[in-house]
Design a protein around this motif. Structure first.
Motif, PDB file in Angstrom:
ATOM      1  N   ALA A 152      -4.059  -0.959   7.271  1.00  0.00           N
ATOM      2  CA  ALA A 152      -4.606   0.380   7.507  1.00  0.00           C
ATOM      3  C   ALA A 152      -4.869   1.037   6.150  1.00  0.00           C
ATOM      4  CB  ALA A 152      -3.637   1.201   8.354  1.00  0.00           C
ATOM      5  N   GLU A 153      -5.854   0.487   5.407  1.00  0.00           N
ATOM      6  CA  GLU A 153      -6.168   1.019   4.073  1.00  0.00           C
ATOM      7  C   GLU A 153      -6.577   2.488   4.139  1.00  0.00           C
ATOM      8  OE1 GLU A 153      -7.527  -3.350   4.063  1.00  0.00           O
ATOM      9  OE2 GLU A 153      -7.863  -1.618   5.371  1.00  0.00           O
ATOM     10  N   ALA A 261      -6.387   8.851 -12.912  1.00  0.00           N
ATOM     11  CA  ALA A 261      -6.932   7.759 -12.101  1.00  0.00           C
ATOM     12  C   ALA A 261      -5.928   7.480 -10.986  1.00  0.00           C
ATOM     13  CB  ALA A 261      -7.118   6.506 -12.942  1.00  0.00           C
ATOM     14  N   ILE A 262      -6.412   7.009  -9.861  1.00  0.00           N
ATOM     15  CA  ILE A 262      -5.535   6.573  -8.760  1.00  0.00           C
ATOM     16  C   ILE A 262      -5.774   5.084  -8.553  1.00  0.00           C
ATOM     17  CG2 ILE A 262      -4.976   6.790  -6.303  1.00  0.00           C
ATOM     18  CD1 ILE A 262      -5.708   9.744  -6.476  1.00  0.00           C
ATOM     19  N   GLY A 263      -4.693   4.319  -8.624  1.00  0.00           N
ATOM     20  CA  GLY A 263      -4.760   2.868  -8.498  1.00  0.00           C
ATOM     21  C   GLY A 263      -4.836   2.420  -7.048  1.00  0.00           C
ATOM     22  N   VAL A 264      -4.935   1.103  -6.869  1.00  0.00           N
ATOM     23  CA  VAL A 264      -5.110   0.566  -5.521  1.00  0.00           C
ATOM     24  C   VAL A 264      -4.401  -0.777  -5.357  1.00  0.00           C
ATOM     25  CG1 VAL A 264      -7.244  -0.770  -5.902  1.00  0.00           C
ATOM     26  CG2 VAL A 264      -6.886   0.376  -3.701  1.00  0.00           C
ATOM     27  N   ALA A 285      -2.630   3.760  -4.154  1.00  0.00           N
ATOM     28  CA  ALA A 285      -2.622   3.540  -2.705  1.00  0.00           C
ATOM     29  C   ALA A 285      -2.193   2.090  -2.507  1.00  0.00           C
ATOM     30  CB  ALA A 285      -4.007   3.784  -2.121  1.00  0.00           C
ATOM     31  N   LEU A 286      -0.994   1.900  -2.013  1.00  0.00           N
ATOM     32  CA  LEU A 286      -0.401   0.562  -1.933  1.00  0.00           C
ATOM     33  C   LEU A 286      -0.821  -0.163  -0.659  1.00  0.00           C
ATOM     34  CD1 LEU A 286       3.199   1.594  -3.030  1.00  0.00           C
ATOM     35  CD2 LEU A 286       1.453   0.512  -4.462  1.00  0.00           C
ATOM     36  N   ASP A 317       5.332   0.251   6.923  1.00  0.00           N
ATOM     37  CA  ASP A 317       5.415   0.133   5.458  1.00  0.00           C
ATOM     38  C   ASP A 317       4.442  -0.901   4.910  1.00  0.00           C
ATOM     39  OD1 ASP A 317       7.240   2.116   4.991  1.00  0.00           O
ATOM     40  OD2 ASP A 317       8.988   0.802   4.944  1.00  0.00           O
ATOM     41  N   GLY A 318       3.392  -1.196   5.646  1.00  0.00           N
ATOM     42  CA  GLY A 318       2.393  -2.149   5.172  1.00  0.00           C
ATOM     43  C   GLY A 318       1.447  -1.536   4.160  1.00  0.00           C
ATOM     44  N   VAL A 319       1.321  -0.198   4.217  1.00  0.00           N
ATOM     45  CA  VAL A 319       0.563   0.549   3.213  1.00  0.00           C
ATOM     46  C   VAL A 319       1.405   1.761   2.826  1.00  0.00           C
ATOM     47  CG1 VAL A 319      -1.711  -0.185   4.068  1.00  0.00           C
ATOM     48  CG2 VAL A 319      -0.694   1.923   4.957  1.00  0.00           C
ATOM     49  N   GLY A 320       1.037   2.398   1.737  1.00  0.00           N
ATOM     50  CA  GLY A 320       1.802   3.570   1.311  1.00  0.00           C
ATOM     51  C   GLY A 320       1.214   4.165   0.047  1.00  0.00           C
ATOM     52  N   LEU A 321       1.961   5.061  -0.574  1.00  0.00           N
ATOM     53  CA  LEU A 321       1.527   5.697  -1.816  1.00  0.00           C
ATOM     54  C   LEU A 321       2.685   5.648  -2.802  1.00  0.00           C
ATOM     55  CD1 LEU A 321      -1.156   7.242  -2.623  1.00  0.00           C
ATOM     56  CD2 LEU A 321       0.233   9.313  -2.500  1.00  0.00           C
ATOM     57  N   SER A 322       2.399   5.179  -4.018  1.00  0.00           N
ATOM     58  CA  SER A 322       3.479   5.052  -5.011  1.00  0.00           C
ATOM     59  C   SER A 322       3.779   6.398  -5.647  1.00  0.00           C
ATOM     60  CB  SER A 322       3.079   4.053  -6.102  1.00  0.00           C
ATOM     61  OG  SER A 322       1.997   4.571  -6.852  1.00  0.00           O
TER      62      SER A 322
END
Length: 355
Positions: A152-153, A261-264, A285-286, A317-322
């Motif tokens: 769920a990106e 910058a926001i990483g991916v 965005a993990l 917890d398959g996606v998230g934000l660091s």
């Protein structure tokens, strides 16, 4: 089979998203590495997990490196010989068929294609090796012995949008997508919705680097840098990139101008090759590609191979934000806004678009 989500087997998948930071930052980047790949010296050991990389290869500090981290974890835990194989420049589906076939003939199990480009090849090869479990990241391939590992990106990107809206001072933020395809539209849609829900006054500039992957959208840091520079000139002071290896150019451009910058995919704040820019990597965005790779390997090792569509979402917890960058916590209201948005997505009160 069936479309069940990973949360039903959460014990298997609650692999720390941070697994991605294990990735080695020193390996080859770019799609020109040798086809021979990195077959381990098995020394008579059984052959286990093999992964075939997408464009950009290992060393992208992002998508492919996250997959490699999952392979390293499986290798150390299960003690078997693994393989990870680089793509070649301008390759065809036939090249991918050959690569997957070769891994199956050698006895690797499971075999994972990292990226939606492996779809047609996997459909063909999986039928020929019914006793081998195949996995594909970012695409759905039908087959009794295929696990489609999708994410769920858009949900992680929504959180990135919340963060961008809280961090911007110019009320202009940017999105740089590697290739203009439905998968990357999911990142853009979630990001834009998160920005607008948080502050409707913030303008979102969007740019895709190429129309097709063959043109280098996921493997050209120079293209990423040029796109980010154009957005910075238009006053963007936070830029989110979903562009694989090209994203390194976006990060470099933002950091040079002392903007965010926001990483991916991986926690890019922690990636060694990006260390000189890390103070300007607000968050990432993990996407726990490493966890999905490991989960499939473990299911095969346990004798209960996963098949069908496996959805890794925020709830699992398959996606998230660091939140690794100390600067994240210093921005007023940012942590609380992200926590509240996460809660809303999980309880269903926030529906995140995919387009």
């Amino acid at each position: 089979m069936g479309n069940f989500t990973m949360r039903r087997t959460s014990g298997l998948t609650r692999v720390a998203v941070g697994v991605a930071s294990l990735a080695l930052a020193t390996a080859a980047c770019g799609g020109t590495s040798s086809e021979a790949g990195n077959e381990d010296e098995g020394g008579g050991k059984e052959k286990g997990l093999a992964i075939a990389y997408d464009i950009g290869g290992r060393g992208d500090q992002s998508f492919n490196d996250a997959a490699y981290a999952g392979l390293k974890k499986a290798k150390s835990e299960f003690g078997y010989a693994t393989a990870d194989i680089e793509p070649t420049e301008g390759e065809t589906d036939a090249d991918k068929v050959q690569r997957l076939t070769s891994l199956a003939k050698q006895g690797h199990n499971p075999i994972i294609g990292v990226g939606f480009a492996y779809g047609p090849a996997m459909e063909e090869v999986a039928k020929k090796y019914p006793k081998t479990t195949f996995g594909i990241v970012d695409s759905v391939v039908e087959g009794d012995n295929v696990a489609s590992l999708v994410f769920a990106e858009n949900e992680a990107s929504y959180l990135a949008g919340v963060a961008a809206a809280k961090a911007t001072k110019s009320n202009t933020v940017g999105f740089v997508g590697g290739v203009d395809v439905p998968l990357i539209h999911k990142f853009e849609a979630g990001f834009e919705q998160g920005v607008k829900d948080t502050n409707p006054k913030v303008k979102v500039l969007s740019q895709y680097l190429t129309q097709t992957a063959e043109e280098g959208g996921f493997s050209s840091p120079d293209k990423g840098k040029a796109a980010a520079e154009a957005q910075l000139e238009k006053n963007a002071d936070v830029i989110y990139q979903a562009a694989g290896l090209s994203g390194q150019g976006v990060i470099e451009a933002a950091a040079t101008e002392k903007k965010w910058a926001i990483g991916v995919d991986s926690d890019q704040y922690k990636q060694g090759a990006l260390a000189k820019y890390k103070d300007y990597i607000l968050t990432s965005a993990l996407k726990d590609v490493g966890g999905s790779v490991y989960a499939l390997a473990k299911s095969v090792e346990d004798g209960k191979p996963l098949t069908g569509t496996q959805t890794f979402d925020l709830e699992a917890d398959g996606v998230g934000l660091s939140e690794s960058n100390p600067g994240f916590a210093k921005i007023a209201g940012l942590s609380d806004a992200v926590a509240k948005a996460k809660e809303g997505i999980i309880d269903g009160s926030i529906k995140v678009r995919t387009e």
